[in-house]
Write a protein that holds these residues in place. Sequence first.
Motif, PDB file in Angstrom:
ATOM      1  N   VAL A  27      -4.983  32.471 -44.187  1.00  0.00           N
ATOM      2  CA  VAL A  27      -5.922  33.592 -44.248  1.00  0.00           C
ATOM      3  C   VAL A  27      -7.165  33.295 -43.405  1.00  0.00           C
ATOM      4  O   VAL A  27      -7.626  34.139 -42.622  1.00  0.00           O
ATOM      5  CB  VAL A  27      -6.308  33.889 -45.711  1.00  0.00           C
ATOM      6  N   ALA A  28      -7.700  32.084 -43.558  1.00  0.00           N
ATOM      7  CA  ALA A  28      -8.889  31.722 -42.788  1.00  0.00           C
ATOM      8  C   ALA A  28      -8.598  31.709 -41.290  1.00  0.00           C
ATOM      9  O   ALA A  28      -9.417  32.154 -40.477  1.00  0.00           O
ATOM     10  CB  ALA A  28      -9.396  30.353 -43.237  1.00  0.00           C
ATOM     11  N   THR A  29      -7.424  31.225 -40.913  1.00  0.00           N
ATOM     12  CA  THR A  29      -7.077  31.141 -39.493  1.00  0.00           C
ATOM     13  C   THR A  29      -6.773  32.523 -38.924  1.00  0.00           C
ATOM     14  O   THR A  29      -7.056  32.792 -37.748  1.00  0.00           O
ATOM     15  CB  THR A  29      -5.883  30.183 -39.298  1.00  0.00           C
ATOM     16  N   PHE A  30      -6.237  33.406 -39.731  1.00  0.00           N
ATOM     17  CA  PHE A  30      -6.035  34.790 -39.269  1.00  0.00           C
ATOM     18  C   PHE A  30      -7.395  35.439 -39.021  1.00  0.00           C
ATOM     19  O   PHE A  30      -7.568  36.197 -38.054  1.00  0.00           O
ATOM     20  CB  PHE A  30      -5.241  35.591 -40.303  1.00  0.00           C
ATOM     21  N   GLY A  31      -8.369  35.133 -39.872  1.00  0.00           N
ATOM     22  CA  GLY A  31      -9.726  35.639 -39.641  1.00  0.00           C
ATOM     23  C   GLY A  31     -10.310  35.091 -38.350  1.00  0.00           C
ATOM     24  O   GLY A  31     -10.980  35.803 -37.601  1.00  0.00           O
ATOM     25  N   TRP A  32     -10.070  33.815 -38.095  1.00  0.00           N
ATOM     26  CA  TRP A  32     -10.498  33.185 -36.826  1.00  0.00           C
ATOM     27  C   TRP A  32      -9.859  33.902 -35.634  1.00  0.00           C
ATOM     28  O   TRP A  32     -10.520  34.177 -34.627  1.00  0.00           O
ATOM     29  CB  TRP A  32     -10.099  31.722 -36.878  1.00  0.00           C
ATOM     30  N   PRO A 167      -9.757  26.759 -37.869  1.00  0.00           N
ATOM     31  CA  PRO A 167     -10.004  26.083 -39.145  1.00  0.00           C
ATOM     32  C   PRO A 167      -9.136  24.827 -39.237  1.00  0.00           C
ATOM     33  O   PRO A 167      -7.932  24.879 -38.985  1.00  0.00           O
ATOM     34  CB  PRO A 167      -9.571  27.133 -40.179  1.00  0.00           C
ATOM     35  N   GLY A 168      -9.742  23.721 -39.558  1.00  0.00           N
ATOM     36  CA  GLY A 168      -9.013  22.467 -39.577  1.00  0.00           C
ATOM     37  C   GLY A 168      -9.207  21.647 -38.325  1.00  0.00           C
ATOM     38  O   GLY A 168      -8.829  20.481 -38.269  1.00  0.00           O
ATOM     39  N   GLY A 169      -9.785  22.264 -37.281  1.00  0.00           N
ATOM     40  CA  GLY A 169     -10.129  21.542 -36.075  1.00  0.00           C
ATOM     41  C   GLY A 169      -8.971  21.233 -35.149  1.00  0.00           C
ATOM     42  O   GLY A 169      -7.880  21.794 -35.252  1.00  0.00           O
ATOM     43  N   GLN A 170      -9.227  20.316 -34.224  1.00  0.00           N
ATOM     44  CA  GLN A 170      -8.275  19.953 -33.183  1.00  0.00           C
ATOM     45  C   GLN A 170      -6.939  19.478 -33.751  1.00  0.00           C
ATOM     46  O   GLN A 170      -5.883  19.697 -33.146  1.00  0.00           O
ATOM     47  CB  GLN A 170      -8.877  18.852 -32.313  1.00  0.00           C
ATOM     48  N   ALA A 171      -6.966  18.863 -34.923  1.00  0.00           N
ATOM     49  CA  ALA A 171      -5.740  18.327 -35.521  1.00  0.00           C
ATOM     50  C   ALA A 171      -4.723  19.420 -35.833  1.00  0.00           C
ATOM     51  O   ALA A 171      -3.515  19.151 -35.900  1.00  0.00           O
ATOM     52  CB  ALA A 171      -6.075  17.550 -36.798  1.00  0.00           C
ATOM     53  N   LEU A 172      -5.186  20.649 -36.000  1.00  0.00           N
ATOM     54  CA  LEU A 172      -4.286  21.764 -36.317  1.00  0.00           C
ATOM     55  C   LEU A 172      -4.138  22.728 -35.146  1.00  0.00           C
ATOM     56  O   LEU A 172      -3.828  23.904 -35.325  1.00  0.00           O
ATOM     57  CB  LEU A 172      -4.796  22.505 -37.556  1.00  0.00           C
ATOM     58  N   PHE A 173      -4.337  22.207 -33.932  1.00  0.00           N
ATOM     59  CA  PHE A 173      -4.224  23.038 -32.729  1.00  0.00           C
ATOM     60  C   PHE A 173      -2.845  23.676 -32.611  1.00  0.00           C
ATOM     61  O   PHE A 173      -2.713  24.879 -32.363  1.00  0.00           O
ATOM     62  CB  PHE A 173      -4.510  22.180 -31.498  1.00  0.00           C
ATOM     63  N   ALA A 174      -1.773  22.895 -32.775  1.00  0.00           N
ATOM     64  CA  ALA A 174      -0.416  23.423 -32.626  1.00  0.00           C
ATOM     65  C   ALA A 174      -0.113  24.467 -33.689  1.00  0.00           C
ATOM     66  O   ALA A 174       0.467  25.527 -33.394  1.00  0.00           O
ATOM     67  CB  ALA A 174       0.602  22.284 -32.686  1.00  0.00           C
TER      68      ALA A 174
END
Length: 290
Positions: A27-32, A167-174
């Motif tokens: 949800v947070a990443t969809f908002g991003w 959200p979660g930064g570079q570690a969650l790029f993929a």
Amino acid sequence: MMIRFSSVLSVFKAKPLLDQASADWIVATFGWALQYFDAGEFFNRTVLIQPSNTFFPGRVSSVAEKATNIFHHSQRYAGLSHWPLQLVSTQQLQRQPDCLLAPASQPELRDVSRDSSVAAELTEQSSLQPLPVFYNPQQTLKPEDMAASYAHVMAQHLVIQRGVLPPGGQALFAEASELLAGFMGFGVLLANSSYTIRGGCGSCYNALANRQPALTEFDNVFILALFCRLKQISAAEACRYLKKHLRRPFKLAQKQLDNNPQVLMRLAAYRTPRPPMTKLRISPSTLSAS
């Protein structure tokens, strides 16, 4: 406008498809994605892409032509026909290994504007550094996987050029860029290609033809359900080409969202003009060649 990470999806009346942390991150990443990757395009022009000849028409006579045809359709659906995306076969990597390195951020592409309409009138950015999109010729055996792979790589380019961390930064790029591909309308293709069962016969299974997903089947099903709720797309349309074993999880995802209407209300608020961009740095990483 920012969505809080904590307890976005709190108490569910039905058994949720995803655990709390996974649902909150999606949800947070969809908002991003709505904030930084053209909410107007999402709400006004983005369509739910289906793995059918209606969405991917064209006559082809070779592997290269098939790959190119799927690429051009995928590029338009992503709203990036004006971007300097360059299709590169993995066979070319032996001659051009530098293609695996992510291109540097280009100022002309930082303010993302997308248009997936047939009559798109955005200025073509052909003079810029080409942005490679890789394909394995074996993937033409599975066009659905190929289109999903294209969408994921295009989404990676979007994130790098925009220069904003998920959200979660570079570690969650993929993972975030795969969600962004679902946000652009490729949810059915992504969910269907998230997991491939190895067949008992060696000739029935070709790993090179399969997509290499960053998210699980259920993650992508949840993203698809969220997409459809925000776009007011019926379950019948969403499930028309969705694999049969994913249709019940899709309904569970819908219930999980429907039991938390405030989530949809917060995301729907992005229909209004987006706020000014807060600049964040993102380190270009090696792009997926899957």
